[in-house]
Design an enzyme around this catalytic site. Sequence first.
Site: not given
Length: 543
Positions: A214, A269
Amino acid sequence: MGSAARLTELPAWRALTELRGGFEGRTLRALFAEDPGRGERFAVEVLGLHLDYAKNRIDAEVLARLLELAEQSGLRGQIDRFFGGEAVNTSEGRAALHMALRAPRGAAFAVGGRDVMEDVHRVLAQMTGFSEQLRSGAWRGHTGQPIRHVVNLGIGGSDLGPRMACRALRSFADGPQVAFVANVDGADLAAALDGLDPAETLFVVCSKTFTTLETLRNARSARAWCLSALGDEAAVARHFVAVSTNAAEVAGFGIDPANMFEFWDWVGGRYSLSSAIGLSLMLAIGPERHREMLDGMHAVDEHFRSASFGENLPVLLALLGLWYADFWAAETHAVLPYAQDLERFPAYLQQLDMESNGKSVDRDGAPVDVPTAPVVWGEPGTNGQHAFFQLLHQGSRLVPCDFIGFARSNDECEDHHDWLMANCFAQTEALAFGKTEDEARAEGVPPSQLPHRRFPGNRPSNTLLAERLDPATLGKLVALYEHKVFVQGALWGLNSFDQWGVELGKALATRIGPELRAADEQALDHDSSTNNLMRRYRRWRSG
Ligand code: F6P
């Protein structure tokens, strides 16, 4: 403490199982009647965060056994290993040392025996220098114009944290306008770029791996948008910076390594808000405010590391959550901020909690024999009251809730804030105590309506209250929930720091993508449902 199988064999677990049996019928009404002082006793205030946990299905004995469970599970040792930089992410052989990112200079944090504090403060200094340049107008775009718009390109942990924090700290923003683009749906990028001038726009491409589909698609399209206006490949150097652990991929994309802000594989993350992933936030609020947020996080890190479990906010929240998930079969957990600026906080917590502890095998690969992370969800109050609170009050499911509110508003507007908080307190009261049929009858409710207008009550909630939503407080809230998730993962015996569950879908999409885009009709080899959907898609798309 290796596995949840052992968790259920601990003496405290067995005691809790018995206590749970005896708790049937002991409602919050009854508990408050028995012990009118529980409102003061089941409350703790630390670092300006006031946690009221009196409206939970616990008594002093349940709490004592839950705290024993934490002790017996070896939580103390797990916290020490976590802060000690050991490879607690066992399946990937990595530490999870986000606490180092917000520690002051001179703090001792090491990974594999190597001090990381110098790296941390070197990157913070680089971020600060860049923010000052950009915010002052010294950093110019390719055509010499100052940057007025920043677009953060990232997804998951490279989006949700800074997006949530920029929204939460809206009142402290005095830098460029910051927008966030995550979805590979072109609508996301198109909406963000609408009305922007490429000459005044900087893209911050955030990706730990720099391989995420993405983010790379969006970055490529953003570069095309930028170059089609500015005409010259050299513009990339003035309009693109990267935040990543992967210098080679960043260079391969065409971003000058001098414009890269580094972080490290020991930062997960979803735990990366306090790393360079927070660059867009720093650009919006400035380095000083950003430091205040880091200091808030650090204060909670120290509290978590050192406070006794009975006074330890993350431990208390974690144990209460585990009590409902494992002993009361609660499948979801609602987070309800009474602060519009915390609009994205539930979404941020979804990744934090569900990607960390949404697992059913322990660190050794053995099945976990109790339910793990609940479905986390929520929306700001009072909006939710006019949407899904019906189910919270009268539905058939048990939904433990966290209410979060502040004593002062950043947008004082007549009496709005008092009404906001009146609703917050009223909801926790209504959920806990409900309304009996007798009470409804006494109010003149007609008999035919009594079943509809009684409120069962006995619905548990925590309330977190702070003085004001400011950078330090936001930092404290983030670290509080990070460590809550750590504690639950530790008790369940999970590795809270990997996320293999996202991989299968990614791999299948990599196969399906070319099949959807192929010029000729493809011989499809999926199941009949997927084949059929793909054929329908191709026909409509080409038509
Ligand atoms: O797909 C899940 C995930 O790996 C998250 O854990 C991560 O936060 C997100 O994708 C983005 O990854 P990256 O920062 O490497 O682009």
